[in-house]
Design an enzyme around this catalytic site. Structure first.
Site, PDB file in Angstrom:
ATOM      1  CB  THR A   1     -18.333  16.404  90.534  1.00 20.28           C
ATOM      2  OG1 THR A   1     -17.757  15.146  90.207  1.00 20.28           O
ATOM      3  CG2 THR A   1     -17.488  17.512  89.945  1.00 20.28           C
TER       4      THR A   1
ATOM      5  CB  VAL B   1      -6.459  11.407  86.331  1.00 18.76           C
ATOM      6  CG1 VAL B   1      -6.693  12.902  86.165  1.00 18.76           C
ATOM      7  CG2 VAL B   1      -5.267  11.153  87.247  1.00 18.76           C
ATOM      8  N   GLY B   2      -9.829  11.730  86.364  1.00 19.72           N
ATOM      9  CA  GLY B   2     -10.992  12.001  85.528  1.00 19.72           C
ATOM     10  C   GLY B   2     -10.866  13.326  84.805  1.00 19.72           C
ATOM     11  CG  ASP B   3     -14.463  15.436  84.120  1.00 19.46           C
ATOM     12  OD1 ASP B   3     -14.638  14.455  84.883  1.00 19.46           O
ATOM     13  OD2 ASP B   3     -15.107  16.481  84.222  1.00 19.46           O
TER      14      ASP B   3
ATOM     15  CB  THR C   1     -20.563  17.346  87.256  1.00 14.70           C
ATOM     16  OG1 THR C   1     -20.535  16.159  88.062  1.00 14.70           O
ATOM     17  CG2 THR C   1     -22.008  17.644  86.882  1.00 14.70           C
ATOM     18  N   GLY C   2     -20.201  14.820  85.573  1.00 14.35           N
ATOM     19  CA  GLY C   2     -20.783  13.726  84.802  1.00 14.35           C
ATOM     20  C   GLY C   2     -19.797  12.607  84.612  1.00 14.35           C
ATOM     21  CG  HIS C   3     -18.892   8.516  82.128  1.00 15.18           C
ATOM     22  ND1 HIS C   3     -18.490   8.039  80.911  1.00 15.18           N
ATOM     23  CD2 HIS C   3     -18.350   7.667  83.048  1.00 15.18           C
ATOM     24  CE1 HIS C   3     -17.759   6.942  81.073  1.00 15.18           C
ATOM     25  NE2 HIS C   3     -17.665   6.691  82.361  1.00 15.18           N
ATOM     26  N   GLY C   4     -16.734  11.231  83.595  1.00 15.46           N
ATOM     27  CA  GLY C   4     -15.467  11.885  83.298  1.00 15.46           C
ATOM     28  C   GLY C   4     -14.835  11.458  81.995  1.00 15.46           C
TER      29      GLY C   4
END
Lengths: 289, 289
Positions: free
Chosen positions: A146, A175-177, A197-200
């Site tokens: 990301t 779809v993520g964050d 960023t990170g775990h969505g």
């Protein structure tokens, strides 16, 4: 807006036009930033991770509070820079988000309708004096990739942009964050701008970007708000991540609860950068001769 | 969870199983609520509006804070109840949102893997005593059709669900506020649950559902928080909408800045409902003989 132009296309212009264009691209003289910018562009497109079917699907989000505008795309394919498509959604449609095949099939129409959004000679900004701050991160280790950026210009206008290929082996259509407004990013002149960023899935559950700006509205600094929100995400949903945050006065931070996050910031004539927790290196941004 | 089961499938069970099942489906005896439930199901699927290509694409979102779980789908087609698919995303994947073709193609796998989520004889809840409050709205006039619901059970667990066909003549692939966590809905046992409807792009810009819960975290009542957030959306981005909001104590409101919003709430033995601003009718929910 000009600020958004700089964020999305400035990096590309630096790479393709190089130092011959003179002072306004002087940031390209810095090898460290150049590497970061290369990474930015790489991850934004061809560097994306693959889903379970071996395909690249990307999400992107932009927000520019000067015009109260937002744009996002999710699960788009076959495009080098999804952030530019998100920008077209923002500028050229009445919608805030397009997804998958619908977004892809709209691209030719949107593209042909677009105004020039590249930096050109008549552009009122120069690259290293146009910002109070331009701060971005990139993550390309392990399962995720990301890139995100926040910026504030000399008028206190804030903007953010985030782009991702998501997580490795994600399901088709995941779809993520990133394209979810308030999760992957948020920008508001009253409080600031955040890119995450990170775990969505964890970021989504706590609406991370908007949470940080709520804390700032309540009086916390960019740093305190970022740390508070990351700690909340850790304790509430056991999620790790990182953010870049700016306020309208140009105070910026890059904070993360993950083990590392590659980040860099340009402010005045100084380049700041780091990778691991506690690292904060600085160097002068040389003027071209 | 059982609360989510009631929200998503309770209405359907009432319709298909009818009063013969006895006391626990006694709400079906009420014609007004029956009509609302019919509308709920109609709008959730076959009643959706068409996009510019004449196709139905639907978004849905569920959140159940008892398990910190969320699920969403965007731009899905050929499915009668997108909320159930959102529920499967929540229960059966590690993701929070699936979109378009990816979501559709995952459906058979998710469906076959699902546990029974229908109300059955062994279900610990009965339909009209399981909630402190079950409040929902439906909008099907003009350009939009959205249904949403919030509920809180006797343990103070809150949940929300929202489903929509979006706006008439939307672009293919347009994603509105509904599947965007914090925009179309949010649920947190610490503050409450919200489901929203209205102009999706405006709702997204202010992250409406999360905003209302922030206000409640700061001490505002469900009603004051809902009104404050709707007023903010009107003044900041010139957007109109409506919400249903509950707190963990079972205090609920249906508030809207649009001209009308069809809403109903069931609490204890009383049905509440209204359509225009200021309307609040009540009637007893009769026990079956």
């Amino acid at each position: 807006s000009s600020l958004m132009d700089c964020m999305i296309n400035g990096a590309g212009s630096v790479m393709t036009e190089g130092p011959s264009r003179g002072k306004r691209h002087s940031l390209s003289h810095d090898a460290g930033l150049y590497q970061m910018i290369s990474l930015f562009i790489f991850i934004s497109g061809c560097g994306s991770v693959l889903n379970v079917k071996g395909e690249v699907e990307m999400d992107a989000f932009v927000m520019d509070w000067k015009t109260l505008a937002t744009g996002a795309v999710s699960a788009v394919r076959d495009i080098a820079n999804p952030t530019q498509l998100a920008r077209l959604v923002m500028d050229k449609t009445s919608h805030a988000c397009l997804t998958a095949e619908g977004a892809n099939s709209s691209m030719p129409t949107l593209w042909s309708a677009k105004l020039s959004i590249s930096i050109n000679e008549s552009h009122p900004y120069t690259f290293h004096i146009c910002f109070f701050c331009f701060c971005f991160f990139s993550t390309c280790r392990g399962k995720m990739g990301t890139v995100g950026a926040v910026a504030v210009d000399s008028e206190g206008v804030v903007a953010c942009a985030t782009s991702t290929g998501g997580m490795l082996n994600k399901m088709e259509g995941r779809v993520g964050d990133t394209p979810c407004i308030g999760c992957g990013g948020y920008a508001d002149n009253n409080s600031g701008a955040v890119s995450t960023t990170g775990h969505g899935e964890a970021i989504m559950k706590v609406v991370l970007a908007r949470l940080i700006l709520f804390y700032m509205e309540q009086g916390q600094s960019a740093e305190a708000a970022s740390d508070s929100a990351l700690a909340y995400m850790k304790s509430r949903v056991d999620g790790l991540g990182g953010v870049v945050t700016v306020d309208p006065q140009g105070n910026w931070v890059a904070r993360f609860s993950s083990r590392q996050m590659a980040w860099a910031a340009a402010q005045k004539d100084t380049l700041h950068y780091g990778l691991y927790t506690g690292e904060h290196f600085t160097q002068s941004i040389d003027e071209p001769h």
